[in-house]
Design an enzyme around this catalytic site. Structure first.
Site, short mmCIF file in Angstrom:
data_model
loop_
_atom_site.label_atom_id
_atom_site.label_comp_id
_atom_site.label_asym_id
_atom_site.label_seq_id
_atom_site.Cartn_x
_atom_site.Cartn_y
_atom_site.Cartn_z
N HIS A 63 8.89 1.82 9.44
CA HIS A 63 8.50 0.43 9.71
C HIS A 63 9.47 -0.54 9.01
CE1 HIS A 63 4.20 2.15 10.07
NE2 HIS A 63 4.50 1.70 11.26
N LYS A 94 -8.98 3.16 15.55
CA LYS A 94 -8.55 3.94 14.38
C LYS A 94 -9.47 3.79 13.19
CE LYS A 94 -3.62 4.34 15.08
NZ LYS A 94 -2.31 3.82 14.68
#
Ligand code: COA
Length: 156
Positions: free
Chosen positions: A17, A41
């Site tokens: 990321h 999630k």
């Protein structure tokens, strides 16, 4: 001023990321690293823990802001004056999901464009859940994540 939003679950943020974030800073003046909610999630780290890690990991990067939304990312973009949303593409398996997500976002607001960066960091084949699994299994993951993540695991 060109502003972009880089949204994700960041549970936790990884070096993959951060690679996408750093490269996006070459194109945009300001990038907002946005912790957003993926309702599908279950997270390992709390929102507060993830935000703390994200702030620590980006404190030396000028042009980065860290924020949270529990709403739609396109709504956040509109309020922040961002015309672009950043996403990273790792493998071909990401394509289908990202294609659907960007189409849904475009349907919601076609003023916001999704801009994709191809992952090229050597660790970016790894996902946050893989990191959590490896750590759980006793593997040293410190080469794959910023130091703040290692600290956060210790504190847990
Ligand atoms: N390096 C390493 N890992 C990467 C990566 C990179 N460059 N790029 C993506 N990943 C991994 C992430 O770690 C994550 O792994 P995991 O599934 O094991 O947790 C996975 O790829 C994808 O996660 P992420 O990029 O965080 O996206 P997401 O699918 O969890 O969440 C949101 C996407 C949060 C942006 C999306 O759900 C959202 O926009 N939510 C807000 C509501 C909304 O606006 N919905 C859109 C309309 S339906």
């Amino acid at each position: 001023m060109k502003i972009a939003v880089y949204p994700g679950s960041f549970d936790p943020i990884t070096n993959g990321h951060l690679d996408i974030l750093k490269r996006s800073l070459k194109v945009f003046d300001e990038v907002i690293l946005l912790l957003a909610v993926n309702p599908r999630k279950k997270s390992v780290f709390t929102v507060e823990e993830r935000l703390h890690i994200m702030r620590e990991a980006t404190k030396d990067l000028p042009g980065v802001k860290v924020d949270f939304t529990d709403g739609l990312t396109v709504n956040y973009c509109r309020k922040a004056g961002a015309k672009a949303m950043i996403r990273g593409l790792r493998a071909v398996t990401d394509f289908e999901y990202e294609f659907q997500l960007s189409a849904a976002n475009q349907f919601a607001d076609d003023e916001v464009e999704t801009v994709f960066f191809m992952s090229r960091n050597k660790t970016s084949f790894i996902s946050s859940s893989t990191i959590n699994e490896l750590h759980e299994g006793g593997v040293d993951i410190s080469d794959l994540v910023p130091p703040a993540v290692v600290e956060a695991y210790k504190a847990k």
